[in-house]
Motif scaffolding. Structure first.
Motif, PDB file in Angstrom:
ATOM      1  N   ALA A  28       0.957  -1.172   0.108  1.00 11.69           N
ATOM      2  CA  ALA A  28      -0.032  -0.022  -0.050  1.00 11.69           C
ATOM      3  C   ALA A  28       0.908   1.229   0.057  1.00 11.69           C
ATOM      4  CB  ALA A  28      -0.860   0.061   1.306  1.00 11.69           C
ATOM      5  N   LEU A  73       1.144   4.096  -2.767  1.00  8.92           N
ATOM      6  CA  LEU A  73       0.790   5.417  -2.735  1.00  8.92           C
ATOM      7  C   LEU A  73       2.004   6.444  -3.083  1.00  8.92           C
ATOM      8  CD1 LEU A  73      -0.999   5.208   1.141  1.00  8.92           C
ATOM      9  CD2 LEU A  73      -1.969   5.692  -1.126  1.00  8.92           C
ATOM     10  N   TYR A  81     -14.866   2.938  -0.017  1.00 12.90           N
ATOM     11  CA  TYR A  81     -15.800   3.559   0.962  1.00 12.90           C
ATOM     12  C   TYR A  81     -17.064   2.779   1.077  1.00 12.90           C
ATOM     13  CZ  TYR A  81     -12.189   7.178   1.638  1.00 12.90           C
ATOM     14  OH  TYR A  81     -11.210   7.844   1.791  1.00 12.90           O
ATOM     15  N   LEU A  91     -16.653   0.194   3.559  1.00 14.85           N
ATOM     16  CA  LEU A  91     -16.411   0.960   4.998  1.00 14.85           C
ATOM     17  C   LEU A  91     -17.699   1.126   5.522  1.00 14.85           C
ATOM     18  CD1 LEU A  91     -13.598   3.307   5.310  1.00 14.85           C
ATOM     19  CD2 LEU A  91     -15.724   3.635   6.339  1.00 14.85           C
ATOM     20  N   ALA A 125     -20.825   0.316   4.691  1.00 11.31           N
ATOM     21  CA  ALA A 125     -21.924  -1.055   4.625  1.00 11.31           C
ATOM     22  C   ALA A 125     -22.042  -1.079   5.772  1.00 11.31           C
ATOM     23  CB  ALA A 125     -21.214  -2.136   3.555  1.00 11.31           C
ATOM     24  N   LEU A 134     -23.229   9.007   5.504  1.00 12.78           N
ATOM     25  CA  LEU A 134     -21.505   8.880   5.561  1.00 12.78           C
ATOM     26  C   LEU A 134     -21.070   8.935   4.317  1.00 12.78           C
ATOM     27  CD1 LEU A 134     -19.401   8.985   7.761  1.00 12.78           C
ATOM     28  CD2 LEU A 134     -19.333   6.654   7.379  1.00 12.78           C
ATOM     29  N   LEU A 171     -20.419  11.929   2.270  1.00 12.31           N
ATOM     30  CA  LEU A 171     -19.471  12.774   3.047  1.00 12.31           C
ATOM     31  C   LEU A 171     -17.939  12.426   2.562  1.00 12.31           C
ATOM     32  CD1 LEU A 171     -18.522  14.949   5.051  1.00 12.31           C
ATOM     33  CD2 LEU A 171     -18.867  13.356   6.843  1.00 12.31           C
ATOM     34  N   LEU A 172     -17.894  10.810   2.972  1.00 10.12           N
ATOM     35  CA  LEU A 172     -16.647  10.572   2.517  1.00 10.12           C
ATOM     36  C   LEU A 172     -16.240  10.599   1.067  1.00 10.12           C
ATOM     37  CD1 LEU A 172     -16.566   7.445   5.111  1.00 10.12           C
ATOM     38  CD2 LEU A 172     -15.584   9.666   5.349  1.00 10.12           C
ATOM     39  N   VAL A 175     -13.377  12.986  -1.814  1.00  8.43           N
ATOM     40  CA  VAL A 175     -12.277  12.166  -2.471  1.00  8.43           C
ATOM     41  C   VAL A 175     -12.446  11.822  -4.111  1.00  8.43           C
ATOM     42  CG1 VAL A 175     -11.733   9.597  -2.826  1.00  8.43           C
ATOM     43  CG2 VAL A 175     -11.870  10.629  -0.389  1.00  8.43           C
ATOM     44  N   TYR A 235      -6.277   4.240  -6.007  1.00 11.96           N
ATOM     45  CA  TYR A 235      -7.262   3.646  -5.389  1.00 11.96           C
ATOM     46  C   TYR A 235      -7.338   2.063  -5.630  1.00 11.96           C
ATOM     47  CZ  TYR A 235      -9.074   7.624  -2.600  1.00 11.96           C
ATOM     48  OH  TYR A 235      -8.788   8.380  -1.737  1.00 11.96           O
ATOM     49  N   LEU A 252      -4.647   1.249  -3.074  1.00  8.63           N
ATOM     50  CA  LEU A 252      -5.234   1.030  -1.651  1.00  8.63           C
ATOM     51  C   LEU A 252      -6.396   0.184  -1.304  1.00  8.63           C
ATOM     52  CD1 LEU A 252      -5.167   3.394   0.746  1.00  8.63           C
ATOM     53  CD2 LEU A 252      -7.292   3.684   0.012  1.00  8.63           C
ATOM     54  N   THR A 293      -5.777  -2.785   1.642  1.00  3.96           N
ATOM     55  CA  THR A 293      -6.717  -2.594   2.891  1.00  3.96           C
ATOM     56  C   THR A 293      -7.993  -3.393   2.709  1.00  3.96           C
ATOM     57  OG1 THR A 293      -7.643  -0.386   2.070  1.00  3.96           O
ATOM     58  CG2 THR A 293      -5.728  -0.258   3.289  1.00  3.96           C
ATOM     59  N   LEU A 337     -10.806  -4.127   6.019  1.00  2.00           N
ATOM     60  CA  LEU A 337     -11.878  -3.590   6.088  1.00  2.00           C
ATOM     61  C   LEU A 337     -13.220  -4.690   6.300  1.00  2.00           C
ATOM     62  CD1 LEU A 337     -11.677  -0.711   3.370  1.00  2.00           C
ATOM     63  CD2 LEU A 337     -11.938  -0.453   5.945  1.00  2.00           C
ATOM     64  N   LEU A 386     -11.921  16.323   3.786  1.00  2.00           N
ATOM     65  CA  LEU A 386     -11.375  14.901   4.028  1.00  2.00           C
ATOM     66  C   LEU A 386     -11.342  14.777   5.563  1.00  2.00           C
ATOM     67  CD1 LEU A 386      -8.885  14.325   1.282  1.00  2.00           C
ATOM     68  CD2 LEU A 386     -11.022  12.955   1.770  1.00  2.00           C
ATOM     69  N   GLY A 444     -14.367  14.328   7.273  1.00  2.00           N
ATOM     70  CA  GLY A 444     -14.794  13.020   7.206  1.00  2.00           C
ATOM     71  C   GLY A 444     -14.276  12.017   8.000  1.00  2.00           C
ATOM     72  N   ARG A 472     -13.373  -1.994  15.719  1.00  2.00           N
ATOM     73  CA  ARG A 472     -13.816  -1.849  14.371  1.00  2.00           C
ATOM     74  C   ARG A 472     -13.798  -0.292  13.952  1.00  2.00           C
ATOM     75  NH1 ARG A 472     -19.734  -2.614  11.764  1.00  2.00           N
ATOM     76  NH2 ARG A 472     -19.513  -2.373   9.500  1.00  2.00           N
ATOM     77  N   ARG A 522     -10.357   0.707  13.171  1.00  2.00           N
ATOM     78  CA  ARG A 522      -9.783   0.057  11.901  1.00  2.00           C
ATOM     79  C   ARG A 522     -10.275   0.843  10.914  1.00  2.00           C
ATOM     80  NH1 ARG A 522     -11.822  -4.363  10.463  1.00  2.00           N
ATOM     81  NH2 ARG A 522     -13.070  -4.780  12.268  1.00  2.00           N
ATOM     82  N   LEU A 523     -11.568   1.172  10.665  1.00  2.00           N
ATOM     83  CA  LEU A 523     -11.975   2.015   9.612  1.00  2.00           C
ATOM     84  C   LEU A 523     -11.312   3.333   9.784  1.00  2.00           C
ATOM     85  CD1 LEU A 523     -15.836   1.223  10.000  1.00  2.00           C
ATOM     86  CD2 LEU A 523     -14.275   0.168   8.645  1.00  2.00           C
ATOM     87  N   VAL A 549      -8.090   3.235   8.091  1.00  2.00           N
ATOM     88  CA  VAL A 549      -7.909   3.307   6.521  1.00  2.00           C
ATOM     89  C   VAL A 549      -8.069   4.452   6.016  1.00  2.00           C
ATOM     90  CG1 VAL A 549      -8.820   2.147   4.535  1.00  2.00           C
ATOM     91  CG2 VAL A 549      -8.405   0.823   6.540  1.00  2.00           C
TER      92      VAL A 549
END
Lengths: 74, 155, 222, 240
Positions: free
Chosen positions: B28, B32, C149, C152, C154, C162, C165-166, C170, C207, C210, C214, C218, D126, D129, D142, D145-146, D149
Motif C-alpha cells: 500500500a 501511494l 468506501y 467501509l 456498508a 456517511l 461525506l466520505l 475523494v 485507489y 489502496l 486494505t 475493512l 477529508l 470526514g 472496528r 480500523r475504519l 484506513v
C-alpha cells in the motif's frame, strides 16, 4: 498594433499624477489593513482558545468518572 | 456462486492481528508513494492551467476564441479611464504586451509593477482582453518597507 | 485472486441482471438529473453547451453514488458479507470483483448519459480518441474509490449520509480531471486533455492499490 | 489531586506556549516592519503560514499513527491519530480563515479556485470526514480500523496540497522559505520562525490534552461496558 502603442503612450504621460494618487489611497487604506490583521489574529486565537477550554472542560468531566489509579500516568 | 465454506489454503497466514499484514501494508505504501511520485513528475511544469501567461494567450488567440479564461502578466504603465467604470491598462509577460479593458473594481494592491491575473475573454476583434475580475498575484518576496520612500509628505 | 474476482463480479452482475434496480431506478434518476439541469439553465443555450462536461460528470457522480450504495447494500442485508468472508475468498479478489461489477454498471450508465447529453444538450462526441479513455480511467477511479468506501460504510446505520461525506471529496479530483478532459475534447483542443487523463490514471491506480492492500482490513468483521 | 487532563509537563508546555504567543504577537504586530508592497497585511503571514505548515505536520502524524495502528493494533496509535487530526483540523481552519482575509486584501478576492485553495478545501473536508468516522457509534476495534484506513488518505492529499504551488500554476504565491535563500527581510524571517516554534508548541500542547481526553473517553466507554456486563450477571444470578 500602432493604435495600441498610441494608447500606451498616452497612458505613460499620465503616470506621475496617478502614482501620487495611488500613494494617497495606500496610506488611507492602512486602517482597513490593520482591522483585517487584527480580525485575523483575534479569530484564530479565539478559535484555538475556545477549543482548548472546551477540551479541558470535557477532560475534567471525564476524569471524574474514572478512578484515580487508572489515570496515574497523566 | 459457490460460497460454501472451504478450507483456507495452508500457506495463507492468519488474517487477524499484525501477522500477514506487513507485505500488504508495504504494498500500500509503495503504491501511494509511487502514485504521488508519478503525479509529481507528470505535472511539474505542465500545469492544469489556472491562467495563461500573456505570451501564451497571444499565441493561442484564435484557438481560445470567445472562451473565458484567465491571463497573467505584469501590470506596466498606468491605467486610464475609458468609461464610467472601465479602465484600460497593459500587462506584459514573456515579451508580449496585452491591453486589458477591465470593467468593475480593482483590488487595493493593484499597482504598476505587480503581477495580475485577469479573468475574461478576448474581444471579438482580438485587440484587447475584456476582463471583469482582477486578482493580484503578489510575489513570494517580502521586504521591509522603507518609510522615507512610502511617505514622502510626512513632516 | 483473479478467479475470485471473476466469481464476485459474476455474482453481482447476475444479481443486477435479475433485480434490474440499476436499470429501473438508477438510470432514470441519471436522466432526470440531466433534464433538471436543462430546465434550470434552459433560457441560455450557450451556457448549457459550455457546462455540458461538468453537468455530465456531476450526473455520473451522483448516479454512481447510488450504484455504489446499492452494490454494498446487497452485501450487508442477507449476511452475504459473512458468507464472502467465510468462503475463504481472497479479499483482494473480492475487491477487484466489486470494482469490476460497479465499473460495468457505471460504464453502462455513462453510455446512456452520453446519449442523453448528445440528444438533449447537442454535444459533439467526435473526438472519441480522448473521450473513451477518459471514461474508462474515470470509471475505474470511481469504482475503486467507491468500493473502498462502500464496504467501509456498508452495514452502518448512518451509511446514507456517511458515504457521500466520505466519497464526494475523494472523488472531486476525478470530477475536475474528467470535466477538464471532456472540455478540451469537446472544445476541440485535445492537447491539454491528455494531461488530465494522466491524472485520472494516477487516481485510478492509487485507489486500486489502496483497495487491494486494505480490503482485508475493512472486510475483517464487516 | 489531579482533576483534569493536565500534568506538570503540560503545565510547563502551556506556560511556554502562552509566553511564546505573547512574544510572537509583539513581534508580529509591533516589532516586525510592514512590507514594501503588502504593507501591514503581511502581518497575517505569521499566523497563516505557521498554522498551515503545523497542520500539514499534524496530518502526517495522523497518517503515521494510522499505519502504526494497522501494523500494531494498539490503542495508543489510534488515539494519537485521532488527537492529531483534531488539532490539525483546528489549525487548518485557522489557515483558511486567515488566508481568506489575507487574500481579500492582497489578491482582491476572498476565494478563488486555484490548485492550492481547491486542494486545501478538499483536505479540510477529508479531515472532517475522517473525524466523522471516528465518531461512528461502533464497537471500538472496528471503528479504529475504519478510521485508520480513512486516515491513510490524508497523506497524499496533504502532500499534493503542500506542493500545489510548485506543481501547478496558482494565484497563490510559491514558497518563500526555501533552503537555498529566503526571500525575506531579516526581522520578518525571525518572526516567521518564531511563529513556527510557537504554533508548533501550541500543537504539541493541544495534542497531549486531546490525546488524554480521547483516552479518557475510551476508559469511560469501557467502564460503561463493564457495568453493563456486571449488571447482566447480577440479573442472571438473581433469576437462577
Amino acid at each position: 498594433m500602432t493604435a495600441v502603442l498610441a494608447v500606451l503612450a498616452t497612458l505613460a504621460d499620465a503616470a506621475d499624477a496617478a502614482v501620487a494618487a495611488d500613494a494617497a489611497v495606500a496610506t488611507e487604506d492602512r486602517g482597513f489593513q490593520w482591522a483585517l490583521v487584527l480580525a485575523c489574529w483575534v479569530a484564530v486565537l479565539a478559535a484555538v482558545a475556545l477549543v482548548a477550554v472546551r477540551s479541558a472542560q470535557r477532560g475534567r468531566r471525564l476524569a471524574r468518572q474514572i478512578p484515580e489509579e487508572q489515570r496515574r500516568w497523566m | 456462486m459457490d460460497v460454501t465454506p472451504r478450507p483456507a489454503p495452508p500457506e495463507v497466514p492468519a488474517r487477524r492481528g499484525s501477522g500477514g499484514r506487513g507485505p500488504l501494508m508495504a504494498l500500500a505504501l509503495v503504491a501511494l508513494l509511487a502514485a504521488v511520485g508519478f503525479l509529481l513528475v507528470k505535472q511539474v511544469g505542465s500545469a492544469s492551467l489556472y491562467f495563461y501567461n500573456a505570451d501564451e494567450a497571444v499565441a493561442k488567440r484564435s484557438q481560445l476564441g470567445d472562451r473565458r479564461f484567465r491571463i497573467q502578466g505584469t501590470y506596466e504603465g498606468t491605467a486610464t479611464d475609458v468609461a464610467a467604470d472601465t479602465i484600460r491598462f497593459a500587462i506584459v509577460f514573456g515579451g508580449e504586451k496585452v491591453v486589458i479593458e477591465h470593467t468593475g473594481s480593482e483590488p487595493a494592491l493593484f499597482q504598476p509593477g505587480t503581477a495580475v491575473v485577469c479573468e475574461g475573454r478576448w474581444s471579438p476583434d482580438g485587440r484587447v482582453f475584456e476582463s471583469d475580475r482582477i486578482e493580484v498575484k503578489h510575489s513570494e518576496e517580502y521586504k521591509a518597507e522603507n518609510p522615507d520612500r512610502v511617505d514622502p509628505a510626512a513632516p | 485472486m483473479l478467479r475470485d474476482a471473476a466469481l464476485v463480479a459474476g455474482k453481482d452482475l447476475r444479481l443486477e441482471a435479475r433485480s434490474r434496480v440499476a436499470l429501473n431506478q438508477v438510470a432514470p434518476f441519471a436522466l432526470l438529473v440531466l433534464m433538471l439541469f436543462a430546465f434550470a439553465l434552459d433560457p441560455d443555450r450557450g451556457i448549457l453547451a459550455r457546462v455540458t462536461p461538468g453537468l455530465y460528470w456531476v450526473a455520473v457522480l451522483f448516479s454512481g453514488l447510488l450504484a455504489v450504495q446499492r452494490a454494498f447494500a446487497v452485501e450487508s442485508t442477507d449476511g452475504v458479507a459473512d458468507a464472502l468472508r467465510l468462503s475463504g475468498l481472497d479479499p483482494a479478489g473480492v475487491f477487484l470483483g466489486k470494482v469490476a461489477a460497479v465499473a460495468v454498471q457505471l460504464l453502462a450508465l455513462e453510455v446512456l448519459l452520453g446519449l442523453g447529453v448528445v440528444v438533449l444538450y447537442g454535444a459533439d462526441p467526435s473526438s472519441v480518441a480522448l473521450l473513451v479513455p477518459t471514461c474508462l480511467a474515470a470509471t475505474l477511479g470511481l469504482a475503486a474509490a467507491g468500493s473502498v468506501y462502500g464496504i467501509l460504510a456498508a452495514g452502518l446505520r448512518v451509511r446514507e449520509t456517511l458515504l457521500p461525506l466520505l466519497l464526494l471529496p475523494v472523488l472531486a479530483p476525478v470530477l475536475i480531471a474528467a470535466t477538464s478532459a471532456f472540455e478540451s475534447a469537446l472544445g476541440g483542443f485535445p492537447g491539454e486533455g491528455w494531461r488530465w487523463l494522466g491524472l485520472l490514471v494516477v487516481f485510478a491506480a492509487l485507489y486500486t492499490g489502496l483497495g487491494l492492500a486494505t480490503f482485508g482490513v475493512l472486510l475483517e468483521d464487516g | 489531586m489531579n482533576d483534569g487532563t493536565s500534568s506538570p509537563g503540560t503545565r510547563v508546555l502551556g506556560a511556554l506556549t502562552l509566553i511564546g504567543m505573547a512574544v510572537l504577537l509583539a513581534f508580529a504586530l509591533v516589532i516586525s516592519p510592514a512590507d514594501e508592497t503588502q504593507e501591514e497585511t503581511v502581518r497575517m503571514f505569521y499566523v497563516h503560514v505557521p498554522t498551515a505548515l503545523v497542520a500539514f505536520g499534524a496530518f502526517f502524524l495522523t497518517v503515521a499513527a494510522s499505519v502504526g495502528y494497522l501494523l500494531r493494533r494498539s490503542e495508543g496509535w489510534d488515539v494519537m491519530a485521532g488527537a492529531s487530526a483534531e488539532v490539525g483540523a483546528v489549525l487548518l481552519a485557522a489557515t483558511l480563515v486567515s488566508g481568506m482575509l489575507w487574500g481579500r486584501v492582497t489578491w482582491g478576492v476572498y476565494w478563488t479556485w486555484d490548485a492550492r485553495l481547491t486542494l486545501t478545501a478538499l483536505l479540510f473536508v477529508l479531515v472532517l470526514g475522517y473525524l466523522a468516522v471516528r465518531r461512528l457509534p461502533l464497537e471500538r476495534e472496528r471503528r479504529s480500523r475504519l478510521a485508520a484506513v480513512v486516515g491513510l488518505l490524508l497523506g497524499p492529499a496533504t502532500v499534493a496540497c503542500h506542493y500545489a504551488t510548485t506543481w501547478w500554476r496558482t494565484l497563490h504565491q510559491g514558497p518563500t522559505i526555501t533552503t537555498a535563500d529566503a526571500k525575506m527581510d531579516g526581522t520578518m524571517l525571525f518572526t516567521f520562525f518564531l511563529g513556527m516554534v510557537v504554533f508548533g508548541l501550541l500543537y504539541v500542547w493541544l495534542l497531549v490534552h486531546r490525546f488524554r481526553v480521547l483516552w479518557l473517553e475510551h476508559r469511560v466507554e469501557d467502564l460503561g461496558l463493564d457495568e453493563a456486563i456486571a449488571e447482566r450477571r447480577r440479573e442472571a444470578v438473581g433469576v437462577s
